[in-house]
Enzyme design. Structure first.
Site, short mmCIF file in Angstrom:
data_model
loop_
_atom_site.label_atom_id
_atom_site.label_comp_id
_atom_site.label_asym_id
_atom_site.label_seq_id
_atom_site.Cartn_x
_atom_site.Cartn_y
_atom_site.Cartn_z
N SER A 167 0.82 -1.20 -0.11
CA SER A 167 -0.60 -0.28 -0.06
C SER A 167 0.84 1.66 -0.27
CB SER A 167 -1.42 0.08 1.25
OG SER A 167 -1.84 -0.95 1.19
N LYS B 185 -0.38 3.60 -2.71
CA LYS B 185 -0.77 4.95 -2.84
C LYS B 185 -0.29 6.72 -2.79
CE LYS B 185 -4.34 1.84 -0.26
NZ LYS B 185 -3.57 0.87 0.03
N SER C 62 -6.14 3.23 4.74
CA SER C 62 -5.31 2.44 3.39
C SER C 62 -6.30 1.47 2.88
CB SER C 62 -4.57 1.50 3.96
OG SER C 62 -3.57 0.99 3.13
N LYS D 170 3.73 6.42 5.15
CA LYS D 170 2.49 5.90 4.71
C LYS D 170 2.77 4.14 4.25
CE LYS D 170 -1.25 4.28 2.96
NZ LYS D 170 -0.83 2.81 3.94
#
Length: 440
Positions: free
Chosen positions: A70, A73, A134, A261
């Site tokens: 993730s 992202k 997320s 992130k």
């Protein structure tokens, strides 16, 4: 059971303990490392850079492509913020999931907020869910809002990376999930087990661009908890997976982390691209596939990495604007109105250097330009600001270079003044004077 299940369970447990005040945030994570010449980061790859300059402060397998989960992202969110900046999307615009995205939103083994098949969701709330929780389906829906389809959005992601000169990335979807988690919208020509891969250096550059172009992203990535659809029957508590945020289990008062992130899949392991600003400087760290048995392992390794970068490097002014450079300061212009000109460094350069660095460890190499003749002579006319030499600054013992591939810092030596060519009579009388002076 899936890794996502255990991660959610660990998050819930941490939230419960914090709610009862049972965890002291100053002792939960690994201790801040004391100043030392090296640090061992227990991960497949790791990197630390200065956000402003891109100077690499630590690197381990930083050029090896690995699954990024993730952390993907960050690229997707960049494109969302770019669309908003360009007026192609508004925070108040509403989006409705297609059947594929709706189905993914109902998969509780993935990071998600539940979406209704006929629901209308604002760009703002989908953005918050994508960054804080997320949420995969939310991110996919935003991708549709930007590009129309998942395929077109992935194409945009790939194009953006090329604009940043990141050419060794593999991007197959907008979220970082392994393709087998996608029941629809799989990119044509990709396989069931395909996933996004990048290097630690790639990810650091993505984070660098995101922070430079859209620093407001930190307003959201710094939120430890938020409720999605608050006040409705769909209300979902979103506890950030970035446990280094203030008040969470891996927070450190010495490291005021405010983003960016996390990422987790079976192949990627526990990953985290983090950032911290301290003493006026912001650094970015990347930890990929942290090892160890603790659920806090990616944050423990990030703590060690951030502490090492902050404790073992310093900023040092190695060149000052207007500084005279040995061998490239005084120039003669035999046929100029002014026959003697001075030059100096054109800018001040402050570098990140190891803390033990002294002035004796700085080397300034000079290379004169083609317009400079023997004995530092110049041909008139010559303009003020003309570059007469290039400078290359190196630091003894520092081989890490910059995240964009550069290895050294450069500057120029430029003339402080210029001069026109002397006219015929000035040159004539100057020649006569030189003739007689040579007789005696």
């Amino acid at each position: 059971m899936s890794k996502k299940f255990w991660r959610h369970l660990a998050t819930l447990a941490a939230a419960v303990l914090l709610g009862f005040g049972g965890i002291a945030t100053t002792s939960a994570a690994a201790p801040v490392a004391a100043a030392e010449t090296s640090v061992a980061i227990n991960a497949k790859a790791a990197l630390a850079i200065d956000e402003a300059s891109g100077k690499v402060l630590y690197a381990k397998n930083a050029d090896t492509p690995l699954p990024i989960a993730s952390m993907t992202k960050m690229i997707s969110i960049y494109l969302v913020l770019q669309a908003i900046k360009n007026g192609d999307l508004k925070w108040t615009d509403t989006l409705t999931p297609d059947s594929g995205i709706y189905k993914i939103s109902q998969d509780t083994s993935l990071s998600n907020v539940p979406l209704r098949a006929d629901g209308k969701y604002t760009v703002k709330e989908l953005y918050q869910a994508s960054l804080i929780y997320s949420a995969n389906a939310a991110m996919m829906l935003l991708g549709n809002g930007v590009a129309g389809t998942q395929v077109k959005f992935v194409d945009m992601m790939r194009d953006q990376l090329k604009k940043w000169r990141i050419n060794d990335a593999t991007i197959v979807n907008a979220t970082g999930l392994t393709n087998n988690a996608l029941t629809a919208d799989r990119y044509p020509g990709t396989g069931e087990n395909d996933q996004n891969t990048m290097t630690a250096k790639d990810l650091a550059q993505v984070a660098q661009h995101l922070l430079k172009d859209f620093p407001e992203v930190l307003d959201t990535t710094s939120i430890p908890t938020m409720t999605f659809r608050a006040g409705t029957s769909d209300a979902t508590r979103m506890d950030s997976f970035d446990w280094m945020l203030k008040g969470l289990i891996s927070a450190r008062t010495e490291l005021p982390v405010d983003g960016l992130k996390t990422g987790t899949t079976d192949a990627a392991g526990d990953c985290f691209t983090g950032t911290v600003k301290k003493d006026g400087h912001r650094i970015i760290t990347v930890v990929m596939h942290a090892n160890g048995s603790k659920t806090t392992r990616r944050f423990d390794e990030t703590t060690k990495l951030m502490s090492y970068a902050l404790n073992n490097w310093k900023q040092m002014t190695v060149l000052k604007k207007g500084q005279a450079i040995k061998g490239a300061t005084d120039f003669t212009v035999p046929k100029g109105n002014t026959t003697s000109l001075k030059a100096a460094a054109d800018k001040t350069i402050t570098l990140w250097v190891p803390k033990s660095t002294t002035a004796q460890d700085i080397t300034i190499a000079t290379k004169k330009t083609a317009i400079v003749g023997k004995k530092n002579e110049l041909e008139a006319p010559v303009k003020k600001g003309t570059t007469v030499a290039g400078l290359t600054i190196t630091v003894k013992g520092d081989t890490l270079g910059y995240v964009n591939g550069g290895k050294t810092e450069t500057a120029s030596v430029k003339l402080a003044h210029g001069t026109a060519k002397a006219n015929f009579f000035v040159l004539l009388f100057r020649g006569i004077g030189d003739f007689f002076s040579n007789l005696f």
